[in-house]
Motif scaffolding. Sequence first.
Motif, mmCIF file in Angstrom:
data_model
loop_
_atom_site.group_PDB
_atom_site.id
_atom_site.type_symbol
_atom_site.label_atom_id
_atom_site.label_comp_id
_atom_site.label_asym_id
_atom_site.label_seq_id
_atom_site.Cartn_x
_atom_site.Cartn_y
_atom_site.Cartn_z
ATOM 1 N N UNK A 24 0.833 -1.210 0.000
ATOM 2 C CA UNK A 24 0.000 0.000 0.000
ATOM 3 C C UNK A 24 0.864 1.255 0.000
ATOM 4 N N UNK A 25 1.921 1.242 0.777
ATOM 5 C CA UNK A 25 2.823 2.401 0.856
ATOM 6 C C UNK A 25 3.514 2.622 -0.482
ATOM 7 N N UNK A 26 4.004 1.555 -1.103
ATOM 8 C CA UNK A 26 4.675 1.682 -2.395
ATOM 9 C C UNK A 26 3.708 2.180 -3.470
ATOM 10 N N UNK A 27 2.485 1.684 -3.451
ATOM 11 C CA UNK A 27 1.487 2.128 -4.415
ATOM 12 C C UNK A 27 1.181 3.615 -4.243
ATOM 13 N N UNK A 28 1.034 4.056 -3.007
ATOM 14 C CA UNK A 28 0.753 5.477 -2.775
ATOM 15 C C UNK A 28 1.945 6.350 -3.160
ATOM 16 N N UNK A 29 3.158 5.836 -2.977
ATOM 17 C CA UNK A 29 4.337 6.607 -3.394
ATOM 18 C C UNK A 29 4.404 6.737 -4.913
ATOM 19 N N UNK A 30 4.049 5.669 -5.627
ATOM 20 C CA UNK A 30 4.030 5.739 -7.095
ATOM 21 C C UNK A 30 2.975 6.720 -7.580
ATOM 22 N N UNK A 31 1.799 6.702 -6.948
ATOM 23 C CA UNK A 31 0.747 7.649 -7.319
ATOM 24 C C UNK A 31 1.175 9.087 -7.039
ATOM 25 N N UNK A 32 1.828 9.283 -5.909
ATOM 26 C CA UNK A 32 2.288 10.631 -5.563
ATOM 27 C C UNK A 32 3.333 11.110 -6.562
ATOM 28 N N UNK A 33 4.229 10.229 -6.992
ATOM 29 C CA UNK A 33 5.247 10.607 -7.969
ATOM 30 C C UNK A 33 4.598 10.992 -9.299
ATOM 31 N N UNK A 34 3.588 10.243 -9.717
ATOM 32 C CA UNK A 34 2.882 10.574 -10.957
ATOM 33 C C UNK A 34 2.189 11.929 -10.841
ATOM 34 N N UNK A 35 1.568 12.186 -9.688
ATOM 35 C CA UNK A 35 0.902 13.466 -9.488
ATOM 36 C C UNK A 35 1.898 14.623 -9.488
ATOM 37 N N UNK A 36 3.060 14.420 -8.846
ATOM 38 C CA UNK A 36 4.085 15.468 -8.833
ATOM 39 C C UNK A 36 4.610 15.737 -10.236
ATOM 40 N N UNK A 37 4.852 14.673 -11.010
ATOM 41 C CA UNK A 37 5.365 14.875 -12.361
ATOM 42 C C UNK A 37 4.310 15.532 -13.249
ATOM 43 N N UNK A 38 3.046 15.164 -13.072
ATOM 44 C CA UNK A 38 1.965 15.776 -13.843
ATOM 45 C C UNK A 38 1.813 17.256 -13.485
ATOM 46 N N UNK A 39 1.939 17.559 -12.199
ATOM 47 C CA UNK A 39 1.847 18.958 -11.763
ATOM 48 C C UNK A 39 3.013 19.767 -12.309
ATOM 49 N N UNK A 40 4.208 19.191 -12.326
ATOM 50 C CA UNK A 40 5.369 19.882 -12.856
ATOM 51 C C UNK A 40 5.208 20.154 -14.346
#
Length: 72
Positions: A24-40
């Motif tokens: 669950x933690x790894x999945x949420x970290x991957x989602x957060x990375x995608x959101x950060x890259x999309x925001x950038x």
Amino acid sequence: MKEKIMYTYRNDPMYPVANLSIADIELSQKRAQKLRSRAFMSFVTGLFEKKSKIVAADAIIVNGRYANGIAD
């Protein structure tokens, strides 16, 4: 006399305890990375579009002869 208990969010029913697995933690970290890259990327795209509009508004018409490297 009643003893006052110090407030902690762990005892607050508004903040339920969640037991997360490593998956669950790894999945949420991957989602957060995608959101950060999309925001950038949306930030960079917005800056580029804003700069393009400013440049287009302030553009100077250049004589074709100068653009070819031939000056009078």
